[in-house]
Design an enzyme around this catalytic site. Sequence first.
Site, PDB file in Angstrom:
ATOM      1  N   SER A 144      -7.514   3.606   0.983  1.00  0.00           N
ATOM      2  CA  SER A 144      -7.869   2.775   1.637  1.00  0.00           C
ATOM      3  C   SER A 144      -8.107   3.385   2.861  1.00  0.00           C
ATOM      4  O   SER A 144      -6.968   4.291   3.572  1.00  0.00           O
ATOM      5  CB  SER A 144      -7.412   1.595   1.528  1.00  0.00           C
ATOM      6  OG  SER A 144      -7.569   0.671   2.934  1.00  0.00           O
ATOM      7  N   TYR A 157       0.582  -3.857   2.678  1.00  0.00           N
ATOM      8  CA  TYR A 157      -1.142  -3.308   1.842  1.00  0.00           C
ATOM      9  C   TYR A 157      -1.124  -1.571   2.333  1.00  0.00           C
ATOM     10  O   TYR A 157      -1.001  -0.945   1.752  1.00  0.00           O
ATOM     11  CB  TYR A 157      -1.566  -3.915   1.638  1.00  0.00           C
ATOM     12  CG  TYR A 157      -3.095  -3.365   1.352  1.00  0.00           C
ATOM     13  CD1 TYR A 157      -3.446  -3.533  -0.621  1.00  0.00           C
ATOM     14  CD2 TYR A 157      -4.028  -2.478   2.089  1.00  0.00           C
ATOM     15  CE1 TYR A 157      -4.785  -2.231  -0.184  1.00  0.00           C
ATOM     16  CE2 TYR A 157      -5.237  -1.956   1.447  1.00  0.00           C
ATOM     17  CZ  TYR A 157      -5.333  -1.848   0.494  1.00  0.00           C
ATOM     18  OH  TYR A 157      -6.178  -1.721  -0.071  1.00  0.00           O
TER      19      TYR A 157
HETATM   20  N1  NAP Z   1     -12.710  -3.822  -1.962  1.00  0.00           N
HETATM   21  C1  NAP Z   1     -12.482  -2.980  -1.043  1.00  0.00           C
HETATM   22  O1  NAP Z   1     -12.667  -3.209   0.411  1.00  0.00           O
HETATM   23  C2  NAP Z   1     -11.215  -1.917  -0.873  1.00  0.00           C
HETATM   24  C3  NAP Z   1     -10.773  -0.564   0.037  1.00  0.00           C
HETATM   25  C4  NAP Z   1     -10.702   0.295   0.529  1.00  0.00           C
HETATM   26  C5  NAP Z   1      -9.709   0.435  -0.793  1.00  0.00           C
HETATM   27  N2  NAP Z   1      -9.501  -0.634  -2.481  1.00  0.00           N
HETATM   28  C6  NAP Z   1      -8.679   0.058  -3.228  1.00  0.00           C
HETATM   29  O2  NAP Z   1      -9.409  -0.094  -4.283  1.00  0.00           O
HETATM   30  C7  NAP Z   1      -8.532  -0.545  -5.671  1.00  0.00           C
HETATM   31  C8  NAP Z   1      -9.697  -1.620  -5.915  1.00  0.00           C
HETATM   32  O3  NAP Z   1      -9.523  -2.806  -5.331  1.00  0.00           O
HETATM   33  P1  NAP Z   1     -10.751  -3.607  -5.630  1.00  0.00           P
HETATM   34  O4  NAP Z   1     -11.218  -4.176  -4.284  1.00  0.00           O
HETATM   35  O5  NAP Z   1     -11.774  -3.455  -6.693  1.00  0.00           O
HETATM   36  O6  NAP Z   1     -10.453  -4.985  -6.211  1.00  0.00           O
HETATM   37  P2  NAP Z   1     -10.422  -5.936  -7.176  1.00  0.00           P
HETATM   38  O7  NAP Z   1     -11.217  -5.501  -7.689  1.00  0.00           O
HETATM   39  O8  NAP Z   1      -8.819  -6.615  -6.792  1.00  0.00           O
HETATM   40  O9  NAP Z   1      -9.337  -4.565  -8.425  1.00  0.00           O
HETATM   41  C9  NAP Z   1      -8.308  -4.194  -8.595  1.00  0.00           C
HETATM   42  C10 NAP Z   1      -8.079  -3.860 -10.082  1.00  0.00           C
HETATM   43  O10 NAP Z   1      -6.825  -3.211  -9.964  1.00  0.00           O
HETATM   44  C11 NAP Z   1      -6.364  -3.954 -11.611  1.00  0.00           C
HETATM   45  N3  NAP Z   1      -4.515  -4.320 -11.172  1.00  0.00           N
HETATM   46  C12 NAP Z   1      -4.110  -5.217 -10.333  1.00  0.00           C
HETATM   47  N4  NAP Z   1      -2.263  -5.294 -10.688  1.00  0.00           N
HETATM   48  C13 NAP Z   1      -2.381  -3.972 -11.716  1.00  0.00           C
HETATM   49  C14 NAP Z   1      -0.879  -3.648 -12.429  1.00  0.00           C
HETATM   50  N5  NAP Z   1      -0.533  -4.441 -12.297  1.00  0.00           N
HETATM   51  N6  NAP Z   1      -1.433  -3.425 -13.841  1.00  0.00           N
HETATM   52  C15 NAP Z   1      -2.551  -2.425 -13.599  1.00  0.00           C
HETATM   53  N7  NAP Z   1      -4.014  -3.059 -13.209  1.00  0.00           N
HETATM   54  C16 NAP Z   1      -3.488  -3.725 -12.086  1.00  0.00           C
HETATM   55  C17 NAP Z   1      -7.172  -5.549 -11.385  1.00  0.00           C
HETATM   56  O11 NAP Z   1      -7.062  -5.630 -12.997  1.00  0.00           O
HETATM   57  P3  NAP Z   1      -6.066  -6.462 -13.755  1.00  0.00           P
HETATM   58  O12 NAP Z   1      -5.854  -7.720 -12.831  1.00  0.00           O
HETATM   59  O13 NAP Z   1      -6.770  -6.740 -15.184  1.00  0.00           O
HETATM   60  O14 NAP Z   1      -4.841  -5.977 -14.361  1.00  0.00           O
HETATM   61  C18 NAP Z   1      -8.575  -4.239 -10.642  1.00  0.00           C
HETATM   62  O15 NAP Z   1      -8.767  -4.296 -11.896  1.00  0.00           O
HETATM   63  C19 NAP Z   1      -7.536  -1.142  -4.970  1.00  0.00           C
HETATM   64  O16 NAP Z   1      -6.089  -0.223  -4.871  1.00  0.00           O
HETATM   65  C20 NAP Z   1      -8.023  -1.267  -3.584  1.00  0.00           C
HETATM   66  O17 NAP Z   1      -6.566  -1.590  -2.191  1.00  0.00           O
HETATM   67  C21 NAP Z   1     -11.150  -1.535  -2.171  1.00  0.00           C
END
Ligand code: NAP
Length: 253
Positions: A144, A157
């Site tokens: 991120s 985070y």
């Molecule tokens: N959206 C943004 O603006 C943004 C920006 C920078 C970085 N990111 C990064 O992108 C990645 C994906 O985030 P997102 O935005 O797509 O959010 P999201 O829609 O909430 O997805 C998060 C994913 O992580 C999985 N997860 C959470 N805890 C877990 C665990 N203990 N074991 C296995 N899987 C787990 C969840 O699956 P389950 O709940 O089914 O396990 C879900 O599929 C993250 O690392 C986040 O920090 C996102």
Amino acid sequence: MKVDLSNKTALVTGASSGLGRHFAQVLAGQGARVALAARRVAALDELAGEIRTEGGEAFTVALDVRDEESVATAIATIERDFHGIDILVNNSGVSGIKPTLQVTGAEWDDVLDTNLKGAFLVANEVGRAMVRAKRPGSIINIASILGFRITGQLAPYAASKAGLLHLTKSLALDWARYGIRVNAIAPGYFRTDINDDFWDTEPGKAMINRIPQRRLGELENLDGPLLLLASDASAYMTGTTVTVDGGHLVSAL
Ligand SMILES: NC(=O)c1ccc[n+]([C@@H]2O[C@H](COP(=O)([O-])OP(=O)(O)OC[C@H]3O[C@@H](n4cnc5c(N)ncnc54)[C@H](OP(=O)(O)O)[C@@H]3O)[C@@H](O)[C@H]2O)c1
């Protein structure tokens, strides 16, 4: 240059929603067999069905990245059924927004255990599998821009993502000799379940106004960097981070 991922197996963690769901679809669209991993298996099964309907190859595996045994079992299953892993998108993550003075040790652990220790456990197990199979590979850690700079109320985070950027460099150095490349993508802001509530609030709108391109990212904006790092197009890149943020990181606003 054509990106051809046919005959490659890609594991995407956190494929049950958001970025991970999209990454899996993009990799499958380029011919990769995709292993979809997360805790919510019903959502993974639904995605696997969609990918198969579009002519791709996908299968699901239950995974809790915080649990070493769950990680080992998931990777062993993929190795057994698909003879190895070529690409890992290490994407699972949680955010946990809260005033720092109120953050408990358990909450800190939950974020760090998922975003940093979990990413390490998955990368290490996949790294072992690649080395055993004498198979080169590409690992892409989803970090991120908050690994570089800070916004309020996200101390665990931001710390986890800064750690993930450094872990990317350590693994790149340690595993270059095995032909394993380790890079990171640092997204700026994309609307997903992790932050959906925020963007329609006044602070959310103000944040969007501080992004030089004045908009949130579209998931498709991540496709180029993903395919670059997943494929031989980045054969001489390891230990790097590609930022995809509409210019947010360079701005002092
Ligand atoms: N959206 C943004 O603006 C943004 C920006 C920078 C970085 N990111 C990064 O992108 C990645 C994906 O985030 P997102 O935005 O797509 O959010 P999201 O829609 O909430 O997805 C998060 C994913 O992580 C999985 N997860 C959470 N805890 C877990 C665990 N203990 N074991 C296995 N899987 C787990 C969840 O699956 P389950 O709940 O089914 O396990 C879900 O599929 C993250 O690392 C986040 O920090 C996102």
